[in-house]
Design a protein around this motif. Sequence first.
Motif, PDB file in Angstrom:
ATOM      1  N   VAL A   7       0.752  -0.958  -0.071  1.00 56.57           N
ATOM      2  CA  VAL A   7       0.016  -0.030  -0.284  1.00 56.57           C
ATOM      3  C   VAL A   7       0.943   0.998  -0.016  1.00 56.57           C
ATOM      4  O   VAL A   7       0.489   1.963  -0.461  1.00 56.57           O
ATOM      5  N   SER A   8       2.159   1.053   0.679  1.00 55.32           N
ATOM      6  CA  SER A   8       2.286   2.060   1.389  1.00 55.32           C
ATOM      7  C   SER A   8       3.526   2.583  -0.356  1.00 55.32           C
ATOM      8  O   SER A   8       3.681   3.604  -0.756  1.00 55.32           O
ATOM      9  N   GLY A   9       3.746   1.508  -1.490  1.00 54.52           N
ATOM     10  CA  GLY A   9       4.202   1.357  -2.128  1.00 54.52           C
ATOM     11  C   GLY A   9       3.797   2.437  -3.361  1.00 54.52           C
ATOM     12  O   GLY A   9       4.036   2.781  -3.977  1.00 54.52           O
ATOM     13  N   MET A  10       2.291   1.746  -3.663  1.00 58.85           N
ATOM     14  CA  MET A  10       1.362   2.023  -4.518  1.00 58.85           C
ATOM     15  C   MET A  10       1.813   4.010  -4.184  1.00 58.85           C
ATOM     16  O   MET A  10       1.607   4.971  -5.802  1.00 58.85           O
ATOM     17  N   GLU A  11       0.809   4.274  -3.155  1.00 55.27           N
ATOM     18  CA  GLU A  11       0.648   5.212  -2.332  1.00 55.27           C
ATOM     19  C   GLU A  11       1.966   6.327  -3.266  1.00 55.27           C
ATOM     20  O   GLU A  11       2.252   7.021  -3.298  1.00 55.27           O
ATOM     21  N   GLN A  12       3.309   6.120  -2.967  1.00 49.05           N
ATOM     22  CA  GLN A  12       4.038   6.559  -3.383  1.00 49.05           C
ATOM     23  C   GLN A  12       4.674   7.263  -4.817  1.00 49.05           C
ATOM     24  O   GLN A  12       5.167   7.792  -5.416  1.00 49.05           O
ATOM     25  N   ALA A  13       4.699   5.693  -5.022  1.00 50.85           N
ATOM     26  CA  ALA A  13       4.260   5.747  -6.418  1.00 50.85           C
ATOM     27  C   ALA A  13       3.495   6.937  -7.321  1.00 50.85           C
ATOM     28  O   ALA A  13       3.721   7.279  -8.627  1.00 50.85           O
ATOM     29  N   LEU A  14       2.068   6.307  -6.980  1.00 47.98           N
ATOM     30  CA  LEU A  14       1.293   7.676  -7.468  1.00 47.98           C
ATOM     31  C   LEU A  14       1.312   8.845  -7.054  1.00 47.98           C
ATOM     32  O   LEU A  14       0.572   9.819  -7.653  1.00 47.98           O
ATOM     33  N   GLY A  15       1.762   9.194  -5.491  1.00 50.13           N
ATOM     34  CA  GLY A  15       1.366  10.575  -5.554  1.00 50.13           C
ATOM     35  C   GLY A  15      -0.021  10.750  -5.097  1.00 50.13           C
ATOM     36  O   GLY A  15       0.165  12.216  -4.581  1.00 50.13           O
ATOM     37  N   TYR A  16      -0.210   9.816  -4.444  1.00 46.95           N
ATOM     38  CA  TYR A  16      -1.290  10.228  -3.784  1.00 46.95           C
ATOM     39  C   TYR A  16      -1.907   9.506  -2.203  1.00 46.95           C
ATOM     40  O   TYR A  16      -1.860   7.773  -2.662  1.00 46.95           O
ATOM     41  N   LYS A  17      -2.292   9.785  -1.849  1.00 49.87           N
ATOM     42  CA  LYS A  17      -3.040   8.389  -0.416  1.00 49.87           C
ATOM     43  C   LYS A  17      -3.769   8.001  -1.142  1.00 49.87           C
ATOM     44  O   LYS A  17      -5.030   8.287  -1.613  1.00 49.87           O
ATOM     45  N   LEU A  18      -4.048   6.570  -0.847  1.00 53.09           N
ATOM     46  CA  LEU A  18      -5.098   5.350  -0.842  1.00 53.09           C
ATOM     47  C   LEU A  18      -6.386   5.306   0.310  1.00 53.09           C
ATOM     48  O   LEU A  18      -7.184   4.979  -0.083  1.00 53.09           O
ATOM     49  N   PHE A  19      -5.352   5.018   1.539  1.00 56.44           N
ATOM     50  CA  PHE A  19      -6.547   4.614   2.655  1.00 56.44           C
ATOM     51  C   PHE A  19      -6.142   6.392   3.638  1.00 56.44           C
ATOM     52  O   PHE A  19      -5.188   6.768   3.474  1.00 56.44           O
ATOM     53  N   GLU A  20      -7.110   5.966   4.502  1.00 57.97           N
ATOM     54  CA  GLU A  20      -6.704   7.573   5.842  1.00 57.97           C
ATOM     55  C   GLU A  20      -6.779   6.351   6.679  1.00 57.97           C
ATOM     56  O   GLU A  20      -7.475   5.406   6.788  1.00 57.97           O
ATOM     57  N   ARG A  21      -5.936   6.340   7.920  1.00 58.71           N
ATOM     58  CA  ARG A  21      -5.836   5.505   8.755  1.00 58.71           C
ATOM     59  C   ARG A  21      -5.805   6.066  10.173  1.00 58.71           C
ATOM     60  O   ARG A  21      -5.172   7.040  10.218  1.00 58.71           O
ATOM     61  N   SER A  22      -6.575   5.470  11.435  1.00 56.86           N
ATOM     62  CA  SER A  22      -6.636   5.793  12.610  1.00 56.86           C
ATOM     63  C   SER A  22      -6.788   4.715  13.450  1.00 56.86           C
ATOM     64  O   SER A  22      -8.066   3.976  13.378  1.00 56.86           O
ATOM     65  N   GLY A  23      -5.385   4.553  14.052  1.00 55.12           N
ATOM     66  CA  GLY A  23      -5.380   3.451  14.741  1.00 55.12           C
ATOM     67  C   GLY A  23      -5.648   1.926  13.598  1.00 55.12           C
ATOM     68  O   GLY A  23      -5.554   1.959  12.898  1.00 55.12           O
TER      69      GLY A  23
END
Length: 75
Positions: A43-59
């Motif tokens: 997930v983090s790698g895709m977000e980095q490659a795309l340049g935007y967040k895919l998910f908001e995380r809270s706990g």
Amino acid sequence: MSQAKTLENLQDWALIIEIIEKKSISAVAFSRGLERSQLSRVVSGMEQALGYKLFERSGRVIIPTQAALEAARRI
């Protein structure tokens, strides 16, 4: 883009879509026999490659962003 990279990208998107559907990284990791940390890195790698967040995380809660939902619909 090479065929191998394209296939990897499609596999990553399949994981993202499954996370959206199950609303849980842990549930997807368990069902796929992966470590949660492995899936988090995807997930983090895709977000980095795309340049935007895919998910908001809270706990333990994970919410797909509008951008993730729109991208998933196009796939």
